[in-house]
Design a protein around this motif. Sequence first.
Motif, PDB file in Angstrom:
ATOM      1  N   ILE A   1       0.834  -1.207   0.000  1.00 39.93           N
ATOM      2  CA  ILE A   1       0.000   0.000   0.000  1.00 39.93           C
ATOM      3  C   ILE A   1       0.867   1.253   0.000  1.00 39.93           C
ATOM      4  N   ALA A   2       1.957   1.235   0.758  1.00 44.14           N
ATOM      5  CA  ALA A   2       2.830   2.407   0.884  1.00 44.14           C
ATOM      6  C   ALA A   2       3.760   2.599  -0.318  1.00 44.14           C
ATOM      7  N   ALA A   3       3.931   1.574  -1.137  1.00 38.04           N
ATOM      8  CA  ALA A   3       4.909   1.615  -2.234  1.00 38.04           C
ATOM      9  C   ALA A   3       4.431   2.459  -3.412  1.00 38.04           C
ATOM     10  N   ASP A   4       5.369   3.143  -4.055  1.00 37.46           N
ATOM     11  CA  ASP A   4       5.103   3.833  -5.325  1.00 37.46           C
ATOM     12  C   ASP A   4       5.301   2.893  -6.500  1.00 37.46           C
ATOM     13  N   LEU A   5       6.252   1.970  -6.354  1.00 34.57           N
ATOM     14  CA  LEU A   5       6.589   1.003  -7.398  1.00 34.57           C
ATOM     15  C   LEU A   5       6.866  -0.320  -6.711  1.00 34.57           C
ATOM     16  N   ILE A   6       6.314  -1.388  -7.268  1.00 36.43           N
ATOM     17  CA  ILE A   6       6.581  -2.726  -6.755  1.00 36.43           C
ATOM     18  C   ILE A   6       7.348  -3.496  -7.821  1.00 36.43           C
ATOM     19  N   ILE A   7       8.498  -4.025  -7.425  1.00 40.45           N
ATOM     20  CA  ILE A   7       9.277  -4.928  -8.275  1.00 40.45           C
ATOM     21  C   ILE A   7       9.211  -6.272  -7.567  1.00 40.45           C
ATOM     22  N   SER A   8       8.633  -7.259  -8.252  1.00 40.40           N
ATOM     23  CA  SER A   8       8.322  -8.518  -7.597  1.00 40.40           C
ATOM     24  C   SER A   8       8.602  -9.697  -8.509  1.00 40.40           C
ATOM     25  N   HIS A   9       8.584 -10.884  -7.918  1.00 40.57           N
ATOM     26  CA  HIS A   9       8.596 -12.095  -8.730  1.00 40.57           C
ATOM     27  C   HIS A   9       7.265 -12.143  -9.476  1.00 40.57           C
ATOM     28  N   ALA A  10       7.157 -13.009 -10.436  1.00 44.97           N
ATOM     29  CA  ALA A  10       5.981 -13.016 -11.308  1.00 44.97           C
ATOM     30  C   ALA A  10       4.920 -14.012 -10.851  1.00 44.97           C
TER      31      ALA A  10
ATOM     32  N   ARG B   1      -4.445  -4.847  -8.220  1.00 46.18           N
ATOM     33  CA  ARG B   1      -5.719  -4.488  -7.579  1.00 46.18           C
ATOM     34  C   ARG B   1      -5.538  -3.276  -6.664  1.00 46.18           C
ATOM     35  N   LEU B   2      -4.337  -3.097  -6.115  1.00 49.48           N
ATOM     36  CA  LEU B   2      -4.046  -1.915  -5.297  1.00 49.48           C
ATOM     37  C   LEU B   2      -3.718  -0.694  -6.166  1.00 49.48           C
ATOM     38  N   GLY B   3      -3.684  -0.882  -7.486  1.00 47.85           N
ATOM     39  CA  GLY B   3      -3.402   0.225  -8.396  1.00 47.85           C
ATOM     40  C   GLY B   3      -1.938   0.626  -8.425  1.00 47.85           C
ATOM     41  N   LYS B   4      -1.040  -0.309  -8.122  1.00 46.25           N
ATOM     42  CA  LYS B   4       0.388   0.003  -8.034  1.00 46.25           C
ATOM     43  C   LYS B   4       1.092  -0.163  -9.371  1.00 46.25           C
ATOM     44  N   ARG B   5       2.136   0.608  -9.542  1.00 47.22           N
ATOM     45  CA  ARG B   5       3.041   0.431 -10.677  1.00 47.22           C
ATOM     46  C   ARG B   5       3.803  -0.855 -10.404  1.00 47.22           C
ATOM     47  N   LEU B   6       3.860  -1.718 -11.409  1.00 48.80           N
ATOM     48  CA  LEU B   6       4.399  -3.057 -11.174  1.00 48.80           C
ATOM     49  C   LEU B   6       5.352  -3.484 -12.278  1.00 48.80           C
ATOM     50  N   ILE B   7       6.513  -3.959 -11.852  1.00 46.43           N
ATOM     51  CA  ILE B   7       7.457  -4.641 -12.727  1.00 46.43           C
ATOM     52  C   ILE B   7       7.666  -6.013 -12.119  1.00 46.43           C
ATOM     53  N   VAL B   8       7.414  -7.050 -12.906  1.00 44.96           N
ATOM     54  CA  VAL B   8       7.609  -8.405 -12.405  1.00 44.96           C
ATOM     55  C   VAL B   8       8.847  -9.021 -13.036  1.00 44.96           C
ATOM     56  N   VAL B   9       9.578  -9.750 -12.230  1.00 50.68           N
ATOM     57  CA  VAL B   9      10.807 -10.397 -12.672  1.00 50.68           C
ATOM     58  C   VAL B   9      10.531 -11.896 -12.764  1.00 50.68           C
ATOM     59  N   VAL B  10      10.613 -12.415 -13.966  1.00 48.97           N
ATOM     60  CA  VAL B  10      10.302 -13.812 -14.241  1.00 48.97           C
ATOM     61  C   VAL B  10      11.483 -14.699 -13.872  1.00 48.97           C
ATOM     62  N   ASN B  11      11.186 -15.808 -13.232  1.00 52.82           N
ATOM     63  CA  ASN B  11      12.193 -16.813 -12.926  1.00 52.82           C
ATOM     64  C   ASN B  11      12.383 -17.668 -14.175  1.00 52.82           C
ATOM     65  N   GLU B  12      13.460 -17.445 -14.880  1.00 50.55           N
ATOM     66  CA  GLU B  12      13.690 -18.132 -16.156  1.00 50.55           C
ATOM     67  C   GLU B  12      14.043 -19.603 -15.999  1.00 50.55           C
ATOM     68  N   SER B  13      14.346 -20.044 -14.784  1.00 53.54           N
ATOM     69  CA  SER B  13      14.757 -21.434 -14.595  1.00 53.54           C
ATOM     70  C   SER B  13      13.583 -22.389 -14.411  1.00 53.54           C
ATOM     71  N   LEU B  14      12.358 -21.864 -14.364  1.00 53.64           N
ATOM     72  CA  LEU B  14      11.194 -22.735 -14.192  1.00 53.64           C
ATOM     73  C   LEU B  14      10.872 -23.476 -15.489  1.00 53.64           C
ATOM     74  N   MET B  15      10.535 -24.749 -15.358  1.00 55.39           N
ATOM     75  CA  MET B  15      10.085 -25.516 -16.517  1.00 55.39           C
ATOM     76  C   MET B  15       8.615 -25.175 -16.763  1.00 55.39           C
ATOM     77  N   GLU B  16       8.183 -25.248 -18.025  1.00 50.48           N
ATOM     78  CA  GLU B  16       6.802 -24.914 -18.368  1.00 50.48           C
ATOM     79  C   GLU B  16       6.398 -23.626 -17.667  1.00 50.48           C
ATOM     80  N   ASN B  17       7.092 -22.568 -17.986  1.00 48.12           N
ATOM     81  CA  ASN B  17       7.105 -21.333 -17.209  1.00 48.12           C
ATOM     82  C   ASN B  17       5.792 -20.549 -17.277  1.00 48.12           C
ATOM     83  N   HIS B  18       4.866 -20.896 -16.380  1.00 45.14           N
ATOM     84  CA  HIS B  18       3.603 -20.166 -16.312  1.00 45.14           C
ATOM     85  C   HIS B  18       3.819 -18.727 -15.854  1.00 45.14           C
TER      86      HIS B  18
END
Length: 121
Positions: free
Chosen positions: A25-34, A44-61
């Motif tokens: 809630i307090a964040a201006d930008l969230i950088i998170s796992h995907a 849903r909180l209306g935050k600016r979001l950058i997600v970092v994908v884990n490239e090592s996952l198989m069948e990477n949903h």
Amino acid sequence: MTTGRGNVLNVEAYDFKPSLHDDMIAADLIISHAGAGTMLESLRLGKRLIVVVNESLMENHQAELAEEMERSNHSYAATVSTLLDVIKRADFSTRVPLPPPNSEAVPAVLKEELLLRDLGR
């Protein structure tokens, strides 16, 4: 941390915390796992979001979801190697809010499918 422009950048990271909701809630930008839950909560909180994908996952949903959310202009997707470039090019004025959840969608599909089975189709 102070950026090269003299601006102060407050960065918080955790190994584990029972709930990040207040921090989100307090964040201006969230950088998170995907992960789907984190992505949906952030958006849903209306935050600016950058997600970092884990490239090592198989069948990477994670990659599929992150790429679709970026294509839909809700967030940005990155990998560890592209994160800095994504941060530099991110223009959040082009992002659109996530639409509200449709709580009737799943029951409607279930009802339709069950009705069709009862009718022998």
